[in-house]
Design a protein around this motif. Structure first.
Motif, short mmCIF file in Angstrom:
data_model
loop_
_atom_site.label_atom_id
_atom_site.label_comp_id
_atom_site.label_asym_id
_atom_site.label_seq_id
_atom_site.Cartn_x
_atom_site.Cartn_y
_atom_site.Cartn_z
N PHE A 1 -12.27 29.72 12.99
CA PHE A 1 -12.40 29.34 11.58
C PHE A 1 -13.11 30.43 10.80
O PHE A 1 -14.14 30.94 11.23
CB PHE A 1 -13.16 28.02 11.44
N GLY A 2 -12.55 30.76 9.64
CA GLY A 2 -13.16 31.73 8.75
C GLY A 2 -14.30 31.08 7.98
O GLY A 2 -14.18 29.96 7.52
N ILE A 3 -15.41 31.80 7.88
CA ILE A 3 -16.59 31.29 7.17
C ILE A 3 -17.19 32.44 6.37
O ILE A 3 -17.31 33.56 6.88
CB ILE A 3 -17.64 30.75 8.16
N PHE A 4 -17.60 32.14 5.13
CA PHE A 4 -18.31 33.14 4.34
C PHE A 4 -19.77 33.14 4.74
O PHE A 4 -20.61 32.46 4.15
CB PHE A 4 -18.17 32.85 2.84
N ARG B 1 -18.73 37.85 5.94
CA ARG B 1 -17.58 37.00 6.24
C ARG B 1 -17.25 37.14 7.73
O ARG B 1 -17.19 38.27 8.24
CB ARG B 1 -16.39 37.42 5.38
N GLY C 1 -17.22 18.29 6.43
CA GLY C 1 -17.26 19.26 5.34
C GLY C 1 -17.66 18.63 4.02
O GLY C 1 -18.00 19.33 3.08
N GLU D 1 -22.32 28.34 4.41
CA GLU D 1 -21.89 29.01 3.17
C GLU D 1 -22.88 28.79 2.03
O GLU D 1 -22.84 29.50 1.03
CB GLU D 1 -20.48 28.54 2.80
N LYS E 1 -19.66 24.60 8.44
CA LYS E 1 -19.16 25.62 7.50
C LYS E 1 -19.86 25.56 6.14
O LYS E 1 -20.40 26.57 5.69
CB LYS E 1 -17.64 25.48 7.36
N PRO E 2 -19.90 24.40 5.47
CA PRO E 2 -20.56 24.39 4.15
C PRO E 2 -22.06 24.65 4.23
O PRO E 2 -22.64 25.22 3.31
CB PRO E 2 -20.28 22.99 3.60
N GLU F 1 -15.48 24.05 -2.11
CA GLU F 1 -16.39 25.13 -1.70
C GLU F 1 -15.89 25.82 -0.42
O GLU F 1 -16.18 26.99 -0.19
CB GLU F 1 -17.81 24.59 -1.44
N ASP F 2 -15.17 25.07 0.40
CA ASP F 2 -14.58 25.67 1.61
C ASP F 2 -13.65 26.83 1.27
O ASP F 2 -13.43 27.71 2.09
CB ASP F 2 -13.76 24.62 2.37
N GLY F 3 -13.07 26.78 0.08
CA GLY F 3 -12.19 27.86 -0.35
C GLY F 3 -12.90 28.80 -1.31
O GLY F 3 -12.25 29.58 -2.01
N HIS G 1 -6.67 29.41 3.41
CA HIS G 1 -6.74 30.87 3.56
C HIS G 1 -8.07 31.27 4.20
O HIS G 1 -8.10 32.03 5.16
CB HIS G 1 -6.57 31.57 2.21
N VAL G 2 -9.16 30.74 3.66
CA VAL G 2 -10.48 31.13 4.17
C VAL G 2 -10.66 30.65 5.61
O VAL G 2 -11.10 31.41 6.48
CB VAL G 2 -11.61 30.56 3.27
N SER G 3 -10.31 29.38 5.85
CA SER G 3 -10.61 28.81 7.16
C SER G 3 -9.62 29.26 8.23
O SER G 3 -10.02 29.55 9.35
CB SER G 3 -10.56 27.29 7.09
N ALA H 1 -16.45 22.13 11.21
CA ALA H 1 -16.18 21.93 9.78
C ALA H 1 -17.41 21.37 9.06
O ALA H 1 -17.53 21.52 7.85
CB ALA H 1 -14.98 20.99 9.59
N GLN H 2 -18.30 20.72 9.80
CA GLN H 2 -19.55 20.27 9.18
C GLN H 2 -20.52 21.43 9.00
O GLN H 2 -21.31 21.44 8.06
CB GLN H 2 -20.20 19.18 10.04
#
Ligand SMILES: N[C@@H](CCC(=O)N[C@@H](CS)C(=O)NCC(=O)O)C(=O)O
Ligand SMILES: [Fe+2]
Lengths: 214, 311
Positions: free
Chosen positions: B121-124, B229, A205, B264, B260-261, A175-177, A116-118, B257-258
């Protein structure tokens, strides 16, 4: 040679890459343009898996889908020690089956939140997160009791099983979610143990851990 | 876009930051947008919806109850649509008055370029945090080891940061990369140019394994959902005759993807503009220039404004 229909950022595909690497089994990757190509939903791919899901393996013409079923097959066929899928020990085997079913739950909550988040998957984020926390609490407690008895893995016994592989990515990428693991110390210690297994490979990730002291 | 925006009036909708509001933003790649069916999102916290018309043209509007997600949309009956553009493969829209065209990417006119959205890609995180990470060479060996950098080659030799017609350029940024692109077959020293033409869009130009003169162009176009966000679009404009779209995407998506965390885990999610707010990381000259540039623009959305006077 085994063919793995794969997508780099799929937790279910990563489970296969991880086990294949640990068992040191050579395989050929077929990269599916999962997102944004949605190749697995196309007519071509549905000839391979009518459900339109990956992972799928093709082992010399033997085609199998469903992540956890593939883990069972790969471990049964390619682990000469028989420890990853312990068929000779009914109690452990029962535990493995139980925790693999539990892993369907973590995939449908923790990994769903991640999708959902990504990738804007149409899931209720808060419901997924709450569901993941419920399951993580159970798993954290279980692993804590295991540790008290000198047990390091999800199922009892000296060595890890496919149940650990089935659960690991949903937990390690939570944490990705937006699902923190701060409150689950036993769960965090267990992910580090998985990451120190010989043959462990990560997926983007997942933070690497320091090498174990010699 | 001008550096000093004399406008004092507050925007009609959205946050009280005319700098952020009066911009074009890429919402989604055109070929990922459903035809004639509403998609809902937010832009700078404002509920907006979009789709493509039956002739393929992009449509966007302020979200209205009568058009729930998935509802059929007819362009002729849509009242008060938002302005849209179809550029570089994305739908761009605005909730303000950008008063100008989008920045130019001349390379997109070259016929042999592979132009694609490697992924969204969604990222917080906030938009400025995402852009700053994209500009920061220092993180490459640590966050993308074995691909875009390698320890112990973490030293970044000094390079120049320039301002050209109100854009930031960082040129001659050199780094050793084990696998600079999907088409790479060996490690190489790579020469980067970074360019920031828009508060939430950045581009990088890097040497490519397939051409001695021309450069690969990779862009990060941020869609700010709100100030914590984003959806990050990875724009590719590459010279590559070897890889399939899927392979190009695999490479870029793995890199994102690396990140993203890492993004966040940054606290706060908004980017502090105060030069002393965060311990300086290595090779963050471009990041610092970007922070200063945002300060000078007067951007307040997605940042923690600098308290230092006289900047
Ligand atoms: N039950 C299947 C589910 C696999 C699954 O959901 N795979 C995802 C990628 S991680 C997929 O192919 N999703 C497509 C979809 O859900 O439509 C399994 O365990 O393999
Ligand atoms: Fe990065």
């Amino acid at each position: 040679m085994i063919k793995l229909y794969d997508y780099l950022l799929s937790v279910n595909c990563y489970k296969q890459r991880l086990l294949l690497s640990i068992l040191d089994v050579p395989y050929e990757r077929v990269d599916i343009d999962f997102y944004p190509g949605w190749e697995h939903k196309g007519a071509e791919f549905r000839k391979i898996n009518p459900l339109g899901h990956i992972p799928v393996i093709d082992d010399d013409g033997y085609v199998l889908w469903d992540a956890h079923a593939i883990l069972v097959y790969l471990a049964s066929k390619y682990d000469p020690t028989g420890s990853w899928y312990p068929v000779s020990d009914p109690r452990r085997l029962g535990e493995v089956a139980s925790w693999m079913l539990f892993a369907e739950g973590t995939t449908n909550t923790a990994s769903a939140a991640r999708l959902h988040v990504s990738l804007d998957y149409d899931f209720d984020l808060e419901a997924c997160q709450a569901g993941a926390h419920r399951l993580f609490r159970v798993l954290d407690e279980h692993l804590w009791f295991q540790e008290q008895q000198g047990q390091e893995w999800v199922a009892s016994g000296e060595s890890p099983t496919v149940a650990d592989i089935a659960l690991f990515p949903d937990v390690a990428l939570s944490e990705d979610g937006g699902i923190s693991r701060l409150d689950y110390p036993a769960l965090r210690r267990w992910t580090e143990r998985v990451q120190r297994l010989p043959g462990f490979i990560d997926m983007p990730g997942i933070f690497p851990v320091a090498k174990a002291p010699a | 876009m001008t550096i000093t925006d004399g406008r004092q009036t507050e925007p009609a909708i959205g946050p009280a930051d005319p700098v952020a509001v009066d911009q074009w933003y890429a919402l989604t790649a055109l070929d990922e947008i459903p035809v004639g069916r509403a998609v809902r999102t937010k832009l700078l916290g404002v509920p907006v919806s979009y789709c493509r018309d039956h002739d393929g043209a992009p449509l966007a509007w302020l979200t209205q109850d009568s058009l729930p997600a998935g509802a059929p949309v007819d362009a002729r009956t849509l009242d008060a649509p938002l302005p849209t553009m179809a550029d570089y493969g994305y739908l761009w829209t605005t909730v303000g008055e950008p008063g100008g065209a989008l920045f130019d990417i001349p390379e997109t006119a070259e016929p042999d370029r592979r132009i694609l959205n490697a992924g969204t890609f969604g990222i917080f995180t906030s938009g400025p945090r995402a852009v700053e990470n994209f500009l920061d060479m220092g993180h490459l060996p640590f966050v993308h080891p074995g691909v875009l950098g390698q320890q112990p080659f973490t030293e970044i030799v000094d390079y120049q940061v320039e301002y050209r017609s109100s854009e930031i350029y960082a040129v001659n940024c050199l780094i050793f990369q084990p696998k600079a692109a999907a088409a790479s077959t060996s490690g190489q020293m790579v020469n980067y140019t970074f360019r920031v033409p828009h508060p939430l869009c950045a581009l990088l130009y890097k040497s490519t394994p397939e051409d001695d003169v021309r450069l690969d162009v990779i862009g990060l176009f941020v869609h700010p959902i709100d100030d914590g966000r984003v959806r990050a679009h990875l724009f590719n404009c590459l010279l590559d005759t070897v890889n399939t779209d899927g392979q190009l995407r695999r490479f870029q998506q793995g890199v994102l993807a690396q990140d993203k965390p890492i993004l966040e885990n940054q606290v706060p999610r908004q980017l502090p503009l105060d030069p002393d707010a965060e311990a300086p990381t290595r090779a963050d000259k471009t990041s610092n220039a970007y922070r200063r540039w945002l300060s000078d623009l007067g951007m307040t959305y997605g940042v923690v404004a600098s308290t230092q006077p006289g900047l």
